[in-house]
Design an enzyme around this catalytic site. Sequence first.
Site, short mmCIF file in Angstrom:
data_model
loop_
_atom_site.label_atom_id
_atom_site.label_comp_id
_atom_site.label_asym_id
_atom_site.label_seq_id
_atom_site.Cartn_x
_atom_site.Cartn_y
_atom_site.Cartn_z
CB CYS A 1 -31.87 1.67 -23.48
SG CYS A 1 -32.18 3.42 -23.16
CG HIS B 1 -34.59 9.16 -28.22
ND1 HIS B 1 -34.02 8.12 -28.90
CD2 HIS B 1 -33.66 9.53 -27.29
CE1 HIS B 1 -32.81 7.87 -28.41
NE2 HIS B 1 -32.57 8.71 -27.43
CB CYS C 1 -26.18 4.87 -24.14
SG CYS C 1 -26.64 5.63 -25.70
CD GLU D 1 -28.31 8.76 -23.17
OE1 GLU D 1 -28.04 7.68 -22.60
OE2 GLU D 1 -28.10 8.96 -24.36
CE1 TYR E 1 -33.35 7.92 -24.37
CE2 TYR E 1 -33.37 9.00 -22.24
CZ TYR E 1 -32.87 8.89 -23.51
OH TYR E 1 -31.88 9.74 -23.92
CB THR F 1 -26.12 9.81 -28.43
OG1 THR F 1 -26.55 10.49 -27.25
CG2 THR F 1 -25.87 8.36 -28.10
CD GLU G 1 -24.00 11.16 -25.03
OE1 GLU G 1 -23.17 10.91 -24.12
OE2 GLU G 1 -24.90 10.35 -25.34
CB CYS H 1 -32.07 4.27 -30.16
SG CYS H 1 -31.22 3.00 -29.23
FE1 SF4 Z 1 -28.85 5.23 -25.92
FE2 SF4 Z 1 -31.14 4.41 -24.90
FE3 SF4 Z 1 -31.07 6.55 -26.53
FE4 SF4 Z 1 -30.64 4.05 -27.43
S1 SF4 Z 1 -32.58 4.86 -26.55
S2 SF4 Z 1 -29.48 5.86 -27.96
S3 SF4 Z 1 -29.52 3.11 -25.76
S4 SF4 Z 1 -30.15 6.35 -24.49
FE FE Z 2 -30.50 9.13 -25.63
#
Ligand code: SF4
Ligand code: FE
Length: 507
Positions: A298, A291, A100, A443, A295, A191, A256, A104
């Site tokens: 990523c 958010h 990660c 996560e 996902y 995070t 985190e 984001c």
């Molecule tokens: Fe991390 Fe994915 Fe959240 Fe971006 S969207 S902060 S890469 S978990």
């Molecule tokens: Fe996240």
Amino acid sequence: GLRTGQEYLDAIKVRNKAEIYVLGKEVKDVTTNPFLKPSVLAFKATFDAPWEEDTKDLARAWSPFINEEVNRFNHIHRSREDLAAKVKLLRKISHKVGACFQRCVGFDALNTLYITTELMAQHGKTEPKEKFVEYLKTVQKKDLALAGAMTDAKGVRTLKPSQQPNKDAYVRITEVTKDGIYVSGAKANITGVAASEEIVVLPTRAMGPEDQDYAVAFAVPTDTEGIKIVVGRQLNDARRLEGGDIDSIPYFYNHEGLVIFDNVFIPMERVFLMRDWEYTNQLVEIFAAYHRQGYGGCKAGLGDVIIGASYNLAKQMGVEKASHIQDKITEEIFLTETMYSAGIAASLNGIEVCPGCFWVNPMHANVTKHLVTRFPSQISQLAIDIAGGIVGTAPSEWDLKNPKLKEYIAKYLQGVEGYTAEDRIRMTRLIENVALGVAFQIESVHGAGSPAAQRIMFSRLYDLSYSEEVAKRLAGMKSDVHFKNSAEPWRLSETEKLASKTQKTKD
Ligand code: SF4
Ligand code: FE
């Protein structure tokens, strides 16, 4: 508007007032601390992206606020294509870091505050938007590294913030002066926070009038007095202190942290929600959907890393043509592309909730995240199946480097000629670290809201009575179905209800 990765590193290196703890000790320089370095490097990848050939188009966007090109991570979505570009960019950066990259959450927090303060302005409260846009301009001009902080410590889960025996279980306003506010409380599982320059704080749940002191959103530099960051442990983390270049995660990772606010002063111009409990419901809905959409990018990107690692290990052992192996890799592909498809759908079916500002499609965004609560563990299981028991038993790099053992390890860990024992150990460690790591396993379940949170959204958004009328009509029962103009039997989200301009296709 655009910094390089190196400029980010230089800035974060001198940000030495921040109070950051790792394994009980205070860390002064996060860029050299072996525990945090992989995380800083993963964060840095978001600053490298606008300068690299394969990501520069996705990573750059034009900001009408400062009339300059900005890093997409600090951009306010202006179109559905912008939303899709986010998902694509996330998938690509996952390929470069295998973890990660942590930026984001701040990105989603900015977009959430933009829509929320715009909706407040539409309802007659214009000041928060003015303050927020000023802040946004600073963030964009300086290309700041933001962390987003939402999840509170929460205390007793059945009690509202104001009913908690610990009054600070949720971040709250303790005092208001003419210049600003004082806040106390803690945000958990934040995070990338130790690698950030500023923290954007949002309320974590809908608040009622009795909870108004908890209805607070603001931005604060990470090294502000009174903020303490406690970085959490992860599987295999002590390996980073060994200094190796195979086992020690010498590449990238994420972290985190628990962020403690001990009577922290926030100047008024940085306070965007102050006791505005009426807007917390929408704010939470907006952020969660943003958010959850991300996902699909990523985690699909991490899926690709694991697919590649599974395939390579199969080749190292000469089994890549076996039909059951091919079938498992095909399944990994299916699971990965399903998550991505949902993220893209959430983007291209996004909703213009205010003029020129785009929110994701809440149903598809929640579906995306719900797939992500399940599929990564299935992908990892398949990867372990393909890779073999060695994922749990591989000798260490120190064995490989011991002159007395080296030859034997080379001889007994090699499979197909052309690959070495070191190749096998490297790829095995990659599977271990990515497939079983925090970003892909834990996560994926809890980030952006635990599975139950998405299921609540499904039942809120899906109009069961509409489908029931459709079925009753087809079954020949008495039905008073009123066909909608849209194909989807969805109800309006709280955000759309509040927005004066809602998507035309819904009724
Ligand atoms: Fe991390 Fe994915 Fe959240 Fe971006 S969207 S902060 S890469 S978990
Ligand atoms: Fe996240």
